[in-house]
Design a protein around this motif. Structure first.
Motif, PDB file in Angstrom:
ATOM      1  N   HIS A   7     -50.987  90.284 -46.661  1.00 50.19           N
ATOM      2  CA  HIS A   7     -52.475  89.494 -47.271  1.00 50.19           C
ATOM      3  C   HIS A   7     -51.641  90.440 -48.855  1.00 50.19           C
ATOM      4  O   HIS A   7     -50.616  90.788 -49.515  1.00 50.19           O
ATOM      5  N   TYR A   9     -53.411  91.827 -52.723  1.00 50.24           N
ATOM      6  CA  TYR A   9     -54.536  91.737 -53.701  1.00 50.24           C
ATOM      7  C   TYR A   9     -54.109  92.878 -55.136  1.00 50.24           C
ATOM      8  O   TYR A   9     -52.760  92.855 -55.291  1.00 50.24           O
ATOM      9  N   ILE A 200     -49.080  94.473 -47.608  1.00 51.77           N
ATOM     10  CA  ILE A 200     -50.693  93.459 -48.815  1.00 51.77           C
ATOM     11  C   ILE A 200     -49.235  94.280 -49.790  1.00 51.77           C
ATOM     12  O   ILE A 200     -49.134  95.237 -50.323  1.00 51.77           O
TER      13      ILE A 200
END
Ligand code: FAD
Length: 639
Positions: A7, A9, A200
């Motif tokens: 992911h 972010y 992440i």
């Protein structure tokens, strides 16, 4: 190349307690795509257990209160070892953070004229803790969660996706902070239920993982407090400070054994409860140290008068800072004046009407009835010290919460060091979470935004290493004559070592012994093996957490051995006095040598002394010189 979920972010917040949620709200409000990761279910962070309240000098119950008085109390509580700029920001900003919570829907108890009510607590000169009965942490988390949901609803209205800008990854554990060329590049972790590994990618990471209590046998802390954030920072190259200072809360339950350590809130004493030994003596009058003599009552009559007329009476000694009360209880029990189960008596039943006790202390009433079959409206509780709070933590820049030495890493809440010095005052943690959680989110957002397109990217080799490290317990086996190790056995032994040898009263030779035992445990922990598969496997989770607890415990023991004085949460039997020379010294723990997560595991915790920044003159001017002389050297005062 390891198979991992991936992911991306802008900001990752590790931890969904008060500090983490406040940081996430701020980062999202500054326009950052923000991820929050937590080990347990969303809403079950340790913060929900906070009972007494949030310290903030709103002056609602006593108008003499203001940020300067709060600052003074905080510095006194921490025995002047606090990072003074943090203590200043905290005292100044705490009221705004409480009022902000109210605008987000928090329902605090009220005064008769409708303002947020504030209660007395140890070390606070005036009634200062905004509270919701004895369930303040629950209301704090509920409110922050509600705010997060409202932000997600805004995002849905704009994008059609609730999680477009703010997503919570619950029941996930982070095991490494990833870096690229010295800068933060993201985090590596696993999903607790499925065992799947994930990365992440993010240029800014806020650590908000709470404390370390599970390294000790008797603790008020829950299973999540395994010092993960402390270890993650250390492994990423960030220093830790003040690790020798652990708060043993004076009042934990002592009976029955299954609940030993569970907290008995300080509100019991704040609302009138008194401590007595087995002779029936209200013993705290004999334990007021010289530095506090002027502020505390000398007789029961004077102490009792304070509850109704605080302007003309001095405070009861039961409300001394926690370190003083914990040591006093320890001494009484050691002198043979303890209760049948090794504690002392805490009695509120003879001080307040039963209905009032049930109204003010509903959780305590329930806790004792359910767990010990004791009715606190009719009989005294048995209590004793319990490992409660970690003052030490990540060495941060006071204004920005940035971890020193690792660009992109931030820390807030209990995992950060400095703010509370050698001892935290009750209620100052919840306010700390809000003040510095907000600051961490703000400056993490600024940092991420400032990078533009030039974002660090974690090298694949680092991800492979992190995966190998996480999965190693499945392959761990006997090594020659050495047997494979059970992580639960190792954990129990670690807790016993820390309790017995680096506990509330410390001695040089015992801590040397502790370091040897920790060394041996660390060697054995490399053979900590688990059976079965990756789907919800608590033995595997514990084997991973052990790395963190062992690292952090070593920091505690090394720093405690080095500091040859007694101050706040650090009491040396062989060095009983407070030494002004040590006041201006921070002990800094860093990893030296090879990364202990790597194959070599050769790294050792290095320790160095660092002088503290001199306290700003206008802040020093808030104290009488006579008082400062008890803490600061003549040289510091005559600067
Ligand atoms: P926490 O609330 O503990 O949150 C930590 C978060 O990090 C959790 O979500 C956890 O799942 C997550 N996490 C940890 N490791 C990892 C990892 N490796 N990967 C992913 N997630 C991770 N203070 C006060 O000021 N007033 C009080 O009245 C008060 N009462 C208390 C009562 C009790 C019983 C206890 C134990 C403490 C009390 N305290 C009080 C202290 C205060 O509650 C804590 O210091 C504070 O809640 C810590 O908040 P935090 O946000 O730093 O961490």
């Amino acid at each position: 190349m390891t198979q991992v979920e991936r992911h991306a972010y802008d900001v990752v917040v590790v931890g969904a307690g008060g500090a983490g949620l406040r940081a996430a709200i701020e980062a999202r409000e500054r326009g950052m795509r923000t991820a929050v990761i937590c080990k347990s279910l969303f809403g079950k962070a340790h913060t929900v257990m906070a009972e007494g309240g949030i310290a903030a000098s709103m002056g609602n119950v006593n108008s003499h209160d203001n940020w300067q008085v709060h600052f003074r109390d905080t510095m006194r509580g921490g025995k002047f070892l606090n990072q003074w700029r943090m203590a200043e920001l905290h005292a100044k900003e705490a009221p705004d953070r409480v009022w902000e919570l109210e605008t987000w829907g928090a329902l605090f108890d009220r005064t008769a004229d409708g303002r947020i009510s504030q209660r007395n607590f140890g070390g606070h000169e005036y009634p200062r803790l905004a509270h919701v009965g004895d369930r303040t942490g629950l209301e704090l988390i509920r409110t922050l969660q509600q705010k997060i949901v409202s932000l997600q609803q805004e995002d849905f209205a704009e994008t059609g996706d609730y999680e477009a800008k703010l997503k919570v990854f619950q029941e996930c554990t982070v095991t490494r902070v990833l870096k690229d060329d010295g800068k933060v590049a993201g985090v590596f972790g696993y999903v607790r239920e499925s065992g799947r590994l994930f990365v992440i990618d993010a240029p800014a990471v806020v650590l908000a993982t709470g404390g370390i209590g599970k390294s000790f046998k008797v603790t008020s802390n829950s299973w999540e407090y395994t010092g993960d954030g402390h270890a993650l920072a250390l492994l990423a190259g960030a220093p830790l400070i003040n690790m020798e200072f652990i708060q043993f809360h004076p009042t934990g339950m002592v009976w029955p054994p299954s609940v030993k350590g569970i907290l008995v809130t300080e509100s019991v004493r704040g609302d009138g409860g008194v401590l007595r030994n087995s002779d029936g003596e209200r013993f705290m009058f004999g334990y007021v140290p010289d530095v506090f003599k002027e502020k505390y009552a000398q007789s029961e009559e004077e102490a009792d008068g304070w509850y109704t007329d605080p302007d003309n009476h001095r405070r009861p000694p039961e409300l001394l800072p926690r370190d003083e009360v914990a040591r006093a209880i320890n001494s009484e029990v050691k002198a043979g004046r303890g209760t049948p189960h090794g504690g002392v008596y805490l009695d509120v039943s003879t001080r307040l009407p039963a209905e009032e006790i049930k109204r003010r202390l509903p959780s305590m009433h329930h806790q004792f009835k359910e767990l010990a079959d004791v009715d606190i409206t009719a009989e005294a509780m048995e209590v004793g010290p319990t490992c409660h709070y970690m003052m030490g933590g990540v060495d941060v820049e006071p204004d920005t919460a940035a971890a020193r030495g690792v660009p992109g890493l931030f820390a807030a809440g209990e995992v950060a060091g400095g703010m509370h010095g050698s001892n935290r005052l009750g209620g100052n943690s919840l306010s700390d979470l809000l003040v510095f959680g907000r600051r961490a989110g703000l400056f993490a957002a600024e940092y991420a935004a400032g990078l533009g397109e030039r974002r660090p990217a974690a090298p694949e080799a680092q991800i492979d290493e992190a995966a190998a490290e996480a999965l190693r317990p499945f392959g761990a086996a006997a090594d020659g004559d050495e047997p494979a190790e059970n992580p639960y056995t190792l954990h129990q032994e670690l807790q016993q070592v820390m309790n017995d040898l680096v506990g509330i009263i410390r001695r040089g030779p015992e801590m040397e012994q502790a370091l040897e035992r920790l060394d041996a445990l660390r060697a054995r922990s490399r053979r900590a093996g688990v059976e079965g598969h990756r789907q919800f496997n608590p033995g595997w989770h514990l084997a991973i957490d052990l790395r963190n607890m062992l690292l952090v415990s070593e920091c505690v023991a090394r720093a405690a051995l080095e500091r040859t004085e007694s101050r706040g949460g650090h009491t040396r039997d062989d060095h009983p006095g407070m030494d002004r020379g040590w006041r201006k010294v921070n002990l800094v723990c860093e990893l030296a040598g090879e990364d202990p997560g790597g194959e070599g595991e050769q790294a050792r915790v290095g320790l160095r002394q660092r002088p503290m920044d001199p306290i700003r003159a206008d802040l020093l001017a808030l104290f009488e010189r006579e008082e400062l002389l008890k803490y600061l050297t003549d040289e510091e005062l005559d600067r």
